[in-house]
Design a protein around this motif. Structure first.
Motif, PDB file in Angstrom:
ATOM      1  N   GLY A  61       3.707   8.570 -20.211  1.00 22.90           N
ATOM      2  CA  GLY A  61       2.645   9.052 -19.336  1.00 22.90           C
ATOM      3  C   GLY A  61       1.702   7.933 -18.931  1.00 22.90           C
ATOM      4  N   TYR A  62       1.440   7.039 -19.867  1.00 22.44           N
ATOM      5  CA  TYR A  62       0.581   5.881 -19.587  1.00 22.44           C
ATOM      6  C   TYR A  62       1.217   5.008 -18.502  1.00 22.44           C
ATOM      7  N   VAL A  63       2.513   4.743 -18.649  1.00 23.57           N
ATOM      8  CA  VAL A  63       3.208   3.892 -17.678  1.00 23.57           C
ATOM      9  C   VAL A  63       3.278   4.579 -16.311  1.00 23.57           C
ATOM     10  N   ARG A  64       3.608   5.879 -16.290  1.00 24.16           N
ATOM     11  CA  ARG A  64       3.674   6.596 -15.011  1.00 24.16           C
ATOM     12  C   ARG A  64       2.312   6.619 -14.337  1.00 24.16           C
ATOM     13  N   ARG A  65       1.260   6.754 -15.115  1.00 21.92           N
ATOM     14  CA  ARG A  65      -0.086   6.759 -14.543  1.00 21.92           C
ATOM     15  C   ARG A  65      -0.373   5.422 -13.863  1.00 21.92           C
ATOM     16  N   ILE A  66       0.042   4.332 -14.487  1.00 21.84           N
ATOM     17  CA  ILE A  66      -0.151   3.019 -13.870  1.00 21.84           C
ATOM     18  C   ILE A  66       0.648   2.929 -12.574  1.00 21.84           C
ATOM     19  N   VAL A  67       1.896   3.397 -12.588  1.00 17.71           N
ATOM     20  CA  VAL A  67       2.735   3.356 -11.380  1.00 17.71           C
ATOM     21  C   VAL A  67       2.067   4.146 -10.262  1.00 17.71           C
ATOM     22  N   VAL A  68       1.608   5.354 -10.560  1.00 15.60           N
ATOM     23  CA  VAL A  68       0.965   6.191  -9.537  1.00 15.60           C
ATOM     24  C   VAL A  68      -0.308   5.529  -9.024  1.00 15.60           C
ATOM     25  N   ASN A  69      -1.142   5.030  -9.925  1.00 11.26           N
ATOM     26  CA  ASN A  69      -2.388   4.387  -9.489  1.00 11.26           C
ATOM     27  C   ASN A  69      -2.124   3.149  -8.646  1.00 11.26           C
ATOM     28  N   ARG A  70      -1.161   2.346  -9.049  1.00  7.45           N
ATOM     29  CA  ARG A  70      -0.840   1.140  -8.269  1.00  7.45           C
ATOM     30  C   ARG A  70      -0.289   1.515  -6.900  1.00  7.45           C
ATOM     31  N   TYR A  71       0.496   2.578  -6.855  1.00 11.18           N
ATOM     32  CA  TYR A  71       1.036   3.036  -5.562  1.00 11.18           C
ATOM     33  C   TYR A  71      -0.088   3.544  -4.658  1.00 11.18           C
ATOM     34  N   LEU A  72      -0.968   4.374  -5.209  1.00 13.59           N
ATOM     35  CA  LEU A  72      -2.049   4.943  -4.400  1.00 13.59           C
ATOM     36  C   LEU A  72      -3.058   3.889  -3.962  1.00 13.59           C
ATOM     37  N   ASN A  73      -3.199   2.832  -4.728  1.00 13.52           N
ATOM     38  CA  ASN A  73      -4.165   1.771  -4.398  1.00 13.52           C
ATOM     39  C   ASN A  73      -3.495   0.543  -3.802  1.00 13.52           C
ATOM     40  N   ARG A  74      -2.306   0.699  -3.287  1.00 12.82           N
ATOM     41  CA  ARG A  74      -1.526  -0.425  -2.787  1.00 12.82           C
ATOM     42  C   ARG A  74      -2.221  -1.179  -1.661  1.00 12.82           C
ATOM     43  N   VAL A  75      -2.997  -0.497  -0.870  1.00 16.58           N
ATOM     44  CA  VAL A  75      -3.669  -1.137   0.254  1.00 16.58           C
ATOM     45  C   VAL A  75      -4.555  -2.282  -0.230  1.00 16.58           C
ATOM     46  N   ARG A  76      -5.234  -2.062  -1.338  1.00 14.42           N
ATOM     47  CA  ARG A  76      -6.093  -3.123  -1.870  1.00 14.42           C
ATOM     48  C   ARG A  76      -5.301  -4.358  -2.256  1.00 14.42           C
ATOM     49  N   SER A  77      -4.138  -4.123  -2.857  1.00  9.88           N
ATOM     50  CA  SER A  77      -3.347  -5.271  -3.294  1.00  9.88           C
ATOM     51  C   SER A  77      -2.754  -6.029  -2.100  1.00  9.88           C
ATOM     52  N   LEU A  78      -2.512  -5.337  -0.996  1.00  7.88           N
ATOM     53  CA  LEU A  78      -1.963  -6.018   0.186  1.00  7.88           C
ATOM     54  C   LEU A  78      -2.967  -6.975   0.807  1.00  7.88           C
ATOM     55  N   ARG A  79      -4.249  -6.725   0.596  1.00  5.60           N
ATOM     56  CA  ARG A  79      -5.267  -7.611   1.156  1.00  5.60           C
ATOM     57  C   ARG A  79      -5.185  -9.018   0.573  1.00  5.60           C
ATOM     58  N   ARG A  80      -4.581  -9.133  -0.625  1.00  3.59           N
ATOM     59  CA  ARG A  80      -4.503 -10.435  -1.283  1.00  3.59           C
ATOM     60  C   ARG A  80      -3.320 -11.264  -0.787  1.00  3.59           C
ATOM     61  N   GLU A  81      -2.449 -10.674   0.011  1.00  2.00           N
ATOM     62  CA  GLU A  81      -1.297 -11.430   0.492  1.00  2.00           C
ATOM     63  C   GLU A  81      -1.747 -12.488   1.490  1.00  2.00           C
ATOM     64  N   ARG A  82      -1.015 -13.577   1.505  1.00  7.18           N
ATOM     65  CA  ARG A  82      -1.327 -14.679   2.412  1.00  7.18           C
ATOM     66  C   ARG A  82      -0.267 -14.753   3.511  1.00  7.18           C
ATOM     67  N   LEU A  83      -0.722 -14.916   4.733  1.00  4.21           N
ATOM     68  CA  LEU A  83       0.204 -15.085   5.845  1.00  4.21           C
ATOM     69  C   LEU A  83       0.717 -16.522   5.853  1.00  4.21           C
ATOM     70  N   THR A  84       1.966 -16.698   6.246  1.00  3.73           N
ATOM     71  CA  THR A  84       2.545 -18.034   6.336  1.00  3.73           C
ATOM     72  C   THR A  84       3.131 -18.232   7.723  1.00  3.73           C
ATOM     73  N   ASP A  85       3.360 -19.481   8.070  1.00  3.07           N
ATOM     74  CA  ASP A  85       3.940 -19.758   9.377  1.00  3.07           C
ATOM     75  C   ASP A  85       5.469 -19.724   9.349  1.00  3.07           C
ATOM     76  N   ALA A  86       6.063 -19.664   8.168  1.00  5.21           N
ATOM     77  CA  ALA A  86       7.524 -19.617   8.047  1.00  5.21           C
ATOM     78  C   ALA A  86       8.006 -18.169   8.059  1.00  5.21           C
ATOM     79  N   THR A  87       9.056 -17.921   8.811  1.00  2.67           N
ATOM     80  CA  THR A  87       9.628 -16.583   8.884  1.00  2.67           C
ATOM     81  C   THR A  87      10.458 -16.314   7.632  1.00  2.67           C
ATOM     82  N   PRO A  88      10.260 -15.168   6.988  1.00  2.00           N
ATOM     83  CA  PRO A  88      11.049 -14.866   5.792  1.00  2.00           C
ATOM     84  C   PRO A  88      12.488 -14.525   6.158  1.00  2.00           C
TER      85      PRO A  88
END
Length: 166
Positions: A61-88
């Motif tokens: 339950g502890y692990v699932r709670r972390i998964v759910v919270n990280r999923y629901l708060n994913r927008v915040r974590s995307l703000r930390r991504e860095r844009l690059t000039d190289a195409t993936p």
């Protein structure tokens, strides 16, 4: 920085539950790569607190709670991504799931409603367990489930949610 060695009990837990957690995260997110990231992050956080978590009744339950919270708060974590000039590299696109119409309707649901449906109907949690996992009231769980099912019924038209025609 010193390395961390996982206790044998944590290694056993990961070995026994990893596939189940990946399925759960995939149903929640709809993306295999995001699911793997969510599980990896949850297991990393759990591993660091394993001695405390292990003493609890339900480490799953502890692990699932972390998964759910990280999923629901994913927008915040995307703000930390860095844009690059190289195409993936070109991403691999998996084949559409067997019931693409139903899957598309589920993916279109708001994150909170999808989380309620996955916990309630895939993991077979009671409404009280879902409320505890999401940190909300039972009434919120009921209303989210009701709204999600109504949206799925509307999206699927005359087709019942079990796949048969009504």
């Amino acid at each position: 920085m010193p390395s961390w060695d996982a206790p044998p009990s944590f290694e056993d837990y990961v070995r026994d539950r990893h596939r189940e957690l990946l399925r759960f995260a995939y149903l929640l997110s709809g993306d295999q790569h995001l699911a793997a990231d969510l599980v990896q992050d949850a297991l990393e956080r759990t591993g660091m607190a394993w001695r405390r978590v292990q003493k609890q009744d339900d480490p799953g339950g502890y692990v699932r709670r972390i998964v759910v919270n990280r999923y629901l708060n994913r927008v915040r974590s995307l703000r930390r991504e860095r844009l690059t000039d190289a195409t993936p590299d070109v991403a691999h696109v998996d084949a559409e799931p067997p019931d693409g119409e139903l899957w598309q309707a589920i993916v279109a649901l708001p994150k909170q409603q999808r989380a309620v449906l996955v916990l309630r109907y895939y993991d077979d949690f009671s409404e009280q367990q879902v409320a505890a996992a999401l940190g909300c009231s039972v009434g919120t769980v009921k209303s989210n489930a009701s709204r999600a099912l109504a949206k799925l019924r509307a999206a699927l038209g005359t087709r019942d949610l079990d796949g048969s025609d009504v």
